[in-house]
Design an enzyme around this catalytic site. Structure first.
Site, short mmCIF file in Angstrom:
data_model
loop_
_atom_site.label_atom_id
_atom_site.label_comp_id
_atom_site.label_asym_id
_atom_site.label_seq_id
_atom_site.Cartn_x
_atom_site.Cartn_y
_atom_site.Cartn_z
N ALA A 145 50.45 35.71 42.29
CA ALA A 145 49.85 34.47 42.78
C ALA A 145 50.62 33.23 42.35
O ALA A 145 50.65 32.23 43.08
CB ALA A 145 48.40 34.37 42.31
N ASN A 152 39.23 31.05 37.07
CA ASN A 152 39.64 32.13 36.19
C ASN A 152 39.01 32.05 34.80
O ASN A 152 38.94 33.05 34.09
CB ASN A 152 41.16 32.17 36.07
CG ASN A 152 41.73 30.83 35.66
OD1 ASN A 152 41.55 29.83 36.36
ND2 ASN A 152 42.43 30.79 34.54
N HIS A 166 47.45 42.73 39.95
CA HIS A 166 46.83 43.28 38.75
C HIS A 166 45.35 42.91 38.63
O HIS A 166 44.63 43.52 37.84
CB HIS A 166 47.60 42.85 37.49
CG HIS A 166 47.59 41.38 37.22
ND1 HIS A 166 48.44 40.51 37.86
CD2 HIS A 166 46.84 40.63 36.38
CE1 HIS A 166 48.23 39.29 37.42
NE2 HIS A 166 47.25 39.33 36.53
N THR A 206 65.32 42.20 47.45
CA THR A 206 64.88 43.57 47.70
C THR A 206 63.42 43.74 47.34
O THR A 206 62.99 43.38 46.23
CB THR A 206 65.73 44.55 46.88
OG1 THR A 206 67.10 44.40 47.24
CG2 THR A 206 65.30 45.99 47.14
N CYS A 244 47.17 33.15 30.67
CA CYS A 244 48.33 32.26 30.80
C CYS A 244 48.26 31.08 29.86
O CYS A 244 49.25 30.40 29.62
CB CYS A 244 48.45 31.76 32.24
SG CYS A 244 48.64 33.08 33.44
#
Length: 367
Positions: free
Chosen positions: A55, A136, A185, A225, A310
């Site tokens: 995110a 959050n 996650h 990739t 975080c």
């Protein structure tokens, strides 16, 4: 889920960008199936979804990628809130340094931003509204579906950081939201994989400019990739979560009710509108208790944080709780509890409450 990731790391190691051999073809098919599954859960098409590292990257692509369009159209007004994740607030700070006017709404003690507060700030030059789906830290649900309806017939785009809401309240995300950021996650998928949904308005798509260059992958918005094992793992986790959603919700809500009742025996304060919260996040503080000291006291029983992962390394008061207008001592000592139901089956609730009560008594004695 882990078995799926391992399979695409060992038995099938093809590059989804390789089209000249069967290994690449199978990898490409795997990615396409994952894209279709995830987009389908959001009532979107596969071509509207790109894969990112999570995110945070999705938020940056959405916010910073829209800036050149805003500059070219002289539309530099952005509405957001003071309770957003740093992955939104910091890109907005960068845009402010480039001349954008960032209008941040403070939600008050409820922790919930009202649709009316957004409506009152809308202007002819409003480029974007960016509002998280579920906070959050507090778990408070924001009215993103209602906002989507408000903005759908205007030139203002809506971006939603749905890291906490995807899988739990996915129905909200089926509304006509222009851009949705997701982290794998949060639904039990691998870390380091996520998506950005970029929904079309009729034939028009959101006019994003890429932040990186070096390949044509992901509609040229995210070159590099693709990590096929992580993509496959995210899709599998989302599929499982969707099938078991009601069981997860009921179990999480049952645990929450037990926890709230047990904590009622302590001097506790719950933060945010408890009528608009997800069942797996609880933010609280205990009267007269230093949060960091309590975390140390409880470390053998539960893993608790003062905020999101975080920001938990920082000892500064929660910007979310402060922006809700809570007193400094309360904002400095807020605790965030979150859980998956299968992680808390063996928790001794009486022992937890007794430890907290004893700690409060000690803090009161030495005050």
């Amino acid at each position: 889920m882990a078995e799926v990731v391992l399979h695409w790391m060992t038995s099938e190691f093809g590059n989804a960008g390789s089209r000249t051999h069967d290994w690449g073809t199978r990898a490409k098919r795997c990615v396409q199936q994952a894209r279709e599954l995830l987009a389908g859960q959001l009532n979107a098409t596969a071509s509207e979804l790109i894969f990112t590292s999570g995110a945070t990257e999705s938020n940056n692509i959405a916010l910073l990628g829209l800036a050149p369009h805003g500059e070219s159209q002289a539309r530099r007004h952005i509405i957001s809130s003071t309770i957003e994740h740093k992955a939104v607030l910091e890109p907005l700070e960068h845009l402010a340094s480039r001349g954008f006017e960032v209008d941040l709404i403070s939600p008050g003690p409820s922790g919930r931003v009202s649709v009316e507060a957004v409506r009152e700030r809308l202007r002819d030059d409003t480029l974007l509204v960016s509002l998280m789906h579920v906070n959050n830290e507090t778990g408070v649900i924001q009215p993103v579906a209602e906002l989507a309806e408000l903005l759908r017939d205007t030139p203002t785009y809506l971006h939603v950081d749905a890291a906490q809401g995807f899988g739990k309240l996915t129905q909200d995300l089926k509304a006509p939201i222009d851009m949705i950021s997701i982290s794998g996650h949060k639904v039990g998928g691998p870390k380091g994989i996520g998506t950005l949904l970029i929904r079309r308005r009729g034939r028009d798509t959101v006019p994003l400019t890429p932040l990186m260059y070096g390949g044509g992958q992901e509609r040229k918005l995210r070159p590099g990739t693709l990590p096929v094992p992580l993509v496959a793992g995210l899709a599998k986790a989302a599929e499982i979560f969707e099938k078991e959603h009601q069981l997860w919700w009921d179990q999480a809500a049952t645990f929450r009710a037990r926890l709230v009742e047990a904590l009622g025996k302590t001097q506790v304060r719950f933060h945010g509108d408890q009528d608009h919260v997800v069942p797996h996040i609880l933010n609280l503080s205990f009267k007269g208790v230093d949060a960091e000291a309590l975390i140390v006291r409880l470390k053998e029983l539960v893993a608790v944080a003062t905020g999101s992962a975080c920001t938990s390394a920082s000892y500064t008061p929660s910007h979310v709780l402060r922006s809700m207008g809570l007193p400094e001592d309360v904002a400095s000592n807020g605790l965030r509890l979150s859980w998956f139901p299968d992680q808390v089956q063996d928790l001794d609730m009486d022992e937890l409450v007794n430890e907290i009560s004893a700690f409060q008594e000690e803090a009161s004695y030495f005050a």
